[in-house]
Design a protein around this motif. Structure first.
Motif, PDB file in Angstrom:
ATOM      1  N   LEU A  40       0.963 -62.520  94.580  1.00 38.40           N
ATOM      2  CA  LEU A  40       1.788 -63.269  93.629  1.00 38.40           C
ATOM      3  C   LEU A  40       2.395 -62.336  92.591  1.00 38.40           C
ATOM      4  N   ALA A  41       1.570 -61.429  92.051  1.00 41.78           N
ATOM      5  CA  ALA A  41       2.053 -60.510  91.017  1.00 41.78           C
ATOM      6  C   ALA A  41       3.155 -59.609  91.558  1.00 41.78           C
ATOM      7  N   LEU A  42       3.022 -59.161  92.795  1.00 38.21           N
ATOM      8  CA  LEU A  42       4.043 -58.300  93.388  1.00 38.21           C
ATOM      9  C   LEU A  42       5.302 -59.092  93.757  1.00 38.21           C
ATOM     10  N   ALA A  43       5.122 -60.297  94.256  1.00 39.19           N
ATOM     11  CA  ALA A  43       6.281 -61.129  94.594  1.00 39.19           C
ATOM     12  C   ALA A  43       7.099 -61.432  93.350  1.00 39.19           C
ATOM     13  N   TRP A  44       6.423 -61.643  92.219  1.00 37.26           N
ATOM     14  CA  TRP A  44       7.136 -61.891  90.960  1.00 37.26           C
ATOM     15  C   TRP A  44       8.013 -60.696  90.599  1.00 37.26           C
ATOM     16  N   LEU A  45       7.478 -59.488  90.755  1.00 33.83           N
ATOM     17  CA  LEU A  45       8.260 -58.293  90.451  1.00 33.83           C
ATOM     18  C   LEU A  45       9.448 -58.149  91.406  1.00 33.83           C
ATOM     19  N   LEU A  46       9.218 -58.394  92.679  1.00 31.62           N
ATOM     20  CA  LEU A  46      10.308 -58.291  93.653  1.00 31.62           C
ATOM     21  C   LEU A  46      11.434 -59.264  93.337  1.00 31.62           C
ATOM     22  N   ALA A  47      11.079 -60.370  92.685  1.00 28.83           N
ATOM     23  CA  ALA A  47      12.081 -61.383  92.329  1.00 28.83           C
ATOM     24  C   ALA A  47      12.824 -61.052  91.046  1.00 28.83           C
ATOM     25  N   ARG A  48      12.440 -59.986  90.366  1.00 25.24           N
ATOM     26  CA  ARG A  48      13.090 -59.643  89.094  1.00 25.24           C
ATOM     27  C   ARG A  48      14.460 -59.011  89.288  1.00 25.24           C
ATOM     28  N   GLY A  49      14.758 -58.584  90.482  1.00 23.57           N
ATOM     29  CA  GLY A  49      16.059 -57.981  90.739  1.00 23.57           C
ATOM     30  C   GLY A  49      15.994 -57.077  91.947  1.00 23.57           C
ATOM     31  N   ALA A  50      17.130 -56.940  92.632  1.00 24.98           N
ATOM     32  CA  ALA A  50      17.168 -56.127  93.843  1.00 24.98           C
ATOM     33  C   ALA A  50      16.977 -54.651  93.549  1.00 24.98           C
ATOM     34  N   HIS A  51      17.084 -54.260  92.272  1.00 23.20           N
ATOM     35  CA  HIS A  51      16.905 -52.851  91.924  1.00 23.20           C
ATOM     36  C   HIS A  51      15.467 -52.528  91.521  1.00 23.20           C
ATOM     37  N   VAL A  52      14.574 -53.523  91.570  1.00 23.62           N
ATOM     38  CA  VAL A  52      13.182 -53.318  91.175  1.00 23.62           C
ATOM     39  C   VAL A  52      12.342 -52.976  92.410  1.00 23.62           C
ATOM     40  N   LEU A  53      11.617 -51.853  92.330  1.00 25.55           N
ATOM     41  CA  LEU A  53      10.787 -51.364  93.429  1.00 25.55           C
ATOM     42  C   LEU A  53       9.352 -51.190  92.932  1.00 25.55           C
ATOM     43  N   PRO A  54       8.466 -52.120  93.203  1.00 30.55           N
ATOM     44  CA  PRO A  54       7.067 -51.950  92.789  1.00 30.55           C
ATOM     45  C   PRO A  54       6.396 -50.867  93.650  1.00 30.55           C
ATOM     46  N   ILE A  55       5.496 -50.105  93.017  1.00 26.26           N
ATOM     47  CA  ILE A  55       4.773 -49.062  93.757  1.00 26.26           C
ATOM     48  C   ILE A  55       3.267 -49.232  93.514  1.00 26.26           C
ATOM     49  N   PRO A  56       2.673 -50.312  94.039  1.00 25.93           N
ATOM     50  CA  PRO A  56       1.239 -50.511  93.841  1.00 25.93           C
ATOM     51  C   PRO A  56       0.440 -49.382  94.477  1.00 25.93           C
ATOM     52  N   GLY A  57      -0.636 -49.000  93.818  1.00 25.27           N
ATOM     53  CA  GLY A  57      -1.488 -47.943  94.346  1.00 25.27           C
ATOM     54  C   GLY A  57      -2.747 -48.513  94.966  1.00 25.27           C
ATOM     55  N   THR A  58      -3.208 -47.876  96.015  1.00 28.64           N
ATOM     56  CA  THR A  58      -4.490 -48.233  96.614  1.00 28.64           C
ATOM     57  C   THR A  58      -4.969 -47.066  97.462  1.00 28.64           C
ATOM     58  N   ARG A  59      -6.287 -47.018  97.669  1.00 22.43           N
ATOM     59  CA  ARG A  59      -6.866 -45.999  98.545  1.00 22.43           C
ATOM     60  C   ARG A  59      -7.366 -46.608  99.843  1.00 22.43           C
ATOM     61  N   ARG A  60      -7.225 -47.917  99.979  1.00 23.03           N
ATOM     62  CA  ARG A  60      -7.847 -48.618 101.093  1.00 23.03           C
ATOM     63  C   ARG A  60      -6.808 -49.312 101.979  1.00 23.03           C
ATOM     64  N   PRO A  61      -6.918 -49.152 103.302  1.00 26.68           N
ATOM     65  CA  PRO A  61      -5.956 -49.815 104.201  1.00 26.68           C
ATOM     66  C   PRO A  61      -5.933 -51.326 104.054  1.00 26.68           C
ATOM     67  N   ASP A  62      -7.092 -51.962 103.813  1.00 30.00           N
ATOM     68  CA  ASP A  62      -7.088 -53.425 103.703  1.00 30.00           C
ATOM     69  C   ASP A  62      -6.323 -53.893 102.486  1.00 30.00           C
ATOM     70  N   ARG A  63      -6.470 -53.182 101.373  1.00 29.03           N
ATOM     71  CA  ARG A  63      -5.705 -53.533 100.171  1.00 29.03           C
ATOM     72  C   ARG A  63      -4.220 -53.271 100.379  1.00 29.03           C
ATOM     73  N   LEU A  64      -3.905 -52.216 101.088  1.00 22.92           N
ATOM     74  CA  LEU A  64      -2.511 -51.918 101.404  1.00 22.92           C
ATOM     75  C   LEU A  64      -1.873 -53.088 102.152  1.00 22.92           C
ATOM     76  N   LEU A  65      -2.557 -53.564 103.181  1.00 24.54           N
ATOM     77  CA  LEU A  65      -2.010 -54.661 103.973  1.00 24.54           C
ATOM     78  C   LEU A  65      -1.890 -55.935 103.145  1.00 24.54           C
ATOM     79  N   GLU A  66      -2.863 -56.171 102.258  1.00 24.19           N
ATOM     80  CA  GLU A  66      -2.767 -57.325 101.367  1.00 24.19           C
ATOM     81  C   GLU A  66      -1.523 -57.225 100.500  1.00 24.19           C
ATOM     82  N   ASN A  67      -1.299 -56.049  99.919  1.00 19.06           N
ATOM     83  CA  ASN A  67      -0.132 -55.867  99.055  1.00 19.06           C
ATOM     84  C   ASN A  67       1.165 -56.099  99.822  1.00 19.06           C
ATOM     85  N   LEU A  68       1.245 -55.596 101.040  1.00 20.73           N
ATOM     86  CA  LEU A  68       2.463 -55.763 101.827  1.00 20.73           C
ATOM     87  C   LEU A  68       2.727 -57.224 102.146  1.00 20.73           C
ATOM     88  N   GLY A  69       1.683 -58.036 102.121  1.00 25.15           N
ATOM     89  CA  GLY A  69       1.857 -59.465 102.342  1.00 25.15           C
ATOM     90  C   GLY A  69       2.706 -60.130 101.275  1.00 25.15           C
TER      91      GLY A  69
END
Length: 325
Positions: free
Chosen positions: A258-287
């Protein structure tokens, strides 16, 4: 993978912040980090963010190991300007031409590349003439050592001054549901100039996911002395994670998504760069790329997270150096 524009480059709509793979969030494991980096690339992530100060060179070296055999398939953003002693959080800002040139050469060597795709000034030194700093970076572009220039944590007027000297491909600043400072003008300046805005710590350093226990942070985790995670501020902020969770339930997604989707909706020029060290969290974020927020959703989120809602500064006094330059 959905994509967005960053200067003349097309990159994944979600990037990967790599800082935590080297320090600041407790112990890490290079093997797991490399698996996460590889999985990210396999899933279509093409923007990877690092800096020479992360692990005092270790993070760039780690990315260099990952990049072997992947040249041209991903984009690397790195940074210069924050100078630290290994093991110390204290820092100084150096934007001198000699330092910029030396830092660039060192980053190229650690990354094992001939050109840095996006080279940020990590912080601006108010004593260094902006024209000199941007001019030095422009020469690195002319020499083919850097493809595009970026700035971090700058005020709108500074961005506009810099862009009048040389195109600025991206601004990177903290932006999330609990840090909405960029809405004070820099987001609009980026939109006006055709500059991408890369949002770091888009999950509030994990706080907004509800997965952080502020009472038992690992040794070496810098959040243990970050104001928002300690003392009365931590207690005051506890309800924010609950609010994200409640909103996420209504959308059938996780708080992080939800937090990442909100950022993506702020504008086409906004690129979130969430950090993680774990593949499972990575896949969650990409969702988050599959989460759709309509006008009513956005209004509900804005009502729950008005600007300034977080208790406490973003950093300790040492970390606040160079912000909003």
């Amino acid at each position: 993978m959905k994509t967005r524009k960053l200067a003349e480059m097309e990159v994944s709509a979600l990037g990967l912040g790599c800082m935590g793979m080297s320090e600041f969030y407790g112990p890490s494991d290079d093997a797991e980090s490399l698996r996460t980096l590889a999985r990210a690339a396999d899933e279509g992530v093409t923007l990877f963010d690092t800096a020479d100060t992360y692990g005092c060179g270790h993070n760039e070296e780690l990315l260099g190991r990952f990049l072997r055999g992947r040249h041209g398939t991903v984009r690397i953003a790195t940074k210069f300007g924050l100078v630290r002693t290994p093991g110390s959080y204290a820092r100084r800002i150096d934007n001198s031409p000699a330092y910029i040139r030396a830092a660039c050469e060192a980053s190229l060597r650690r990354l094992g590349v001939e050109t840095i795709d996006l080279y940020y000034a990590h912080r601006l030194d108010p004593a260094a003439p902006l024209e000199q700093t941007i001019g030095t970076l422009a020469r690195l572009v002319e020499q083919g050592k850097v493809r595009a220039i970026g700035l971090c944590e700058v005020a709108p007027a500074t961005l506009r001054r810099a862009a009048a000297i040389h195109p600025i491909a991206a601004v990177q600043s903290e932006y999330s549901l609990w840090t909405r400072d960029p809405e004070g003008g820099v987001l609009q300046a980026c939109r006006d100039l055709g500059t991408a805005f890369c949002a770091y710590s888009p999950l509030g350093r994990g706080f907004l996911t509800g997965s952080v226990d502020t009472a038992s942070l690992a040794p070496g985790d810098f959040r243990s002395f970050n104001p928002r995670f300690t003392g009365p501020h931590a207690r005051a902020n506890a309800g924010l994670a609950d609010a994200v969770r409640a909103l996420a339930v209504t959308k059938g997604c996780t708080p992080a998504q939800l937090a990442l989707a909100w950022l993506l909706a702020r504008g086409a020029h906004v690129l979130p760069i969430p950090g993680t060290r774990r593949p499972d969290r990575l896949l969650e974020n990409l969702g988050a790329l599959a989460v759709r927020l309509d006008a009513a959703d956005l209004a509900a989120i804005d009502a729950a997270f008005p600007p300034g809602i977080a208790s406490g500064e973003r950093y300790s006094p040492e970390g606040m150096k160079g912000l909003n330059a």
